[in-house]
Design a protein around this motif. Structure first.
Motif, short mmCIF file in Angstrom:
data_model
loop_
_atom_site.label_atom_id
_atom_site.label_comp_id
_atom_site.label_asym_id
_atom_site.label_seq_id
_atom_site.Cartn_x
_atom_site.Cartn_y
_atom_site.Cartn_z
N ALA A 140 0.84 -1.21 0.00
CA ALA A 140 0.00 0.00 0.00
C ALA A 140 0.87 1.25 0.00
N ARG A 141 1.95 1.24 0.80
CA ARG A 141 2.87 2.39 0.80
C ARG A 141 3.55 2.56 -0.56
N ARG A 142 3.94 1.44 -1.18
CA ARG A 142 4.60 1.50 -2.49
C ARG A 142 3.66 2.07 -3.54
N GLU A 143 2.43 1.59 -3.56
CA GLU A 143 1.47 2.09 -4.55
C GLU A 143 1.21 3.59 -4.35
N LEU A 144 1.05 4.02 -3.11
CA LEU A 144 0.84 5.44 -2.83
C LEU A 144 2.02 6.26 -3.33
N LEU A 145 3.24 5.82 -3.05
CA LEU A 145 4.43 6.54 -3.49
C LEU A 145 4.53 6.57 -5.01
N GLU A 146 4.33 5.43 -5.66
CA GLU A 146 4.44 5.38 -7.12
C GLU A 146 3.41 6.26 -7.81
N GLU A 147 2.18 6.22 -7.33
CA GLU A 147 1.10 6.90 -8.04
C GLU A 147 0.95 8.36 -7.67
N GLY A 193 3.65 10.11 -5.45
CA GLY A 193 4.90 10.70 -4.96
C GLY A 193 4.87 11.00 -3.48
N LEU A 194 3.83 10.60 -2.78
CA LEU A 194 3.70 10.88 -1.35
C LEU A 194 4.08 9.66 -0.51
N ALA A 195 4.89 9.90 0.50
CA ALA A 195 5.25 8.87 1.48
C ALA A 195 4.54 9.24 2.78
N LEU A 196 3.39 8.65 3.01
CA LEU A 196 2.57 8.98 4.18
C LEU A 196 2.39 7.74 5.04
N PRO A 197 2.20 7.95 6.34
CA PRO A 197 1.93 6.80 7.21
C PRO A 197 0.55 6.23 6.94
#
Length: 151
Positions: free
Chosen positions: A47-54, A56-60
């Motif tokens: 879930a973190r990887r998908e958020l970052l890829e799509e 650019g955000l690294a959120l908890p």
């Protein structure tokens, strides 16, 4: 019948939610930041990887909202979707890093704007999970267990 595990993130800022505009099957569609779990990947890491890829955000990831089963009417493909959430104080600038090149841009939209997208929503799970989220549906992340087989 084929099966897929997908992961989605609800990112909430004030009265807006983060949505991704993407090319899918030759059409412009909208989805939450979401994608497939990769082999050997743990749910939260995916879930973190998908958020970052799509985006650019690294959120908890704060909590889980729901686990949804869905069969796509066009393909008959069966999905199990884990939806997670996080809340931030205000919308952030996004910079998609999509390796597949399907992401067009990200948008911060109200629920009414998302509902108005109608047929452009990638699946009915999007609105279902937003409605569950707004109704307070949550379960703790420690309910998810990862078991690795000993070599």
């Amino acid at each position: 019948m084929s099966h897929a595990v997908t992961l989605a993130m609800i990112v909430h800022a004030g009265d807006r939610f983060l949505m991704v505009e993407e090319w899918q099957q030759g059409r412009i569609m909208f989805n939450q930041p979401a994608g497939h779990l990769e082999p050997g990947e743990e749910l939260l890491a995916g879930a973190r990887r998908e958020l970052l890829e799509e985006t650019g955000l690294a959120l908890p990831i704060e909590q889980a909202v729901g686990i949804y089963q869905y069969t796509a009417p066009d393909s008959g493909k069966h999905f199990v979707r884990f939806t997670f959430c996080t809340e931030i104080s205000e919308p952030l600038t996004t910079r998609p890093q999509d390796p597949d090149g399907d992401i067009i841009r990200c948008h911060w939209l109200t629920l009414a704007e998302i509902e108005a997208l109608g047929e452009q929503l990638r699946s009915p799970l999007i609105l279902a999970s937003f409605r569950d989220y707004l109704a307070g549906a949550r379960f703790p992340l420690d309910a998810l267990k990862s078991m690795r087989r000993e070599e």
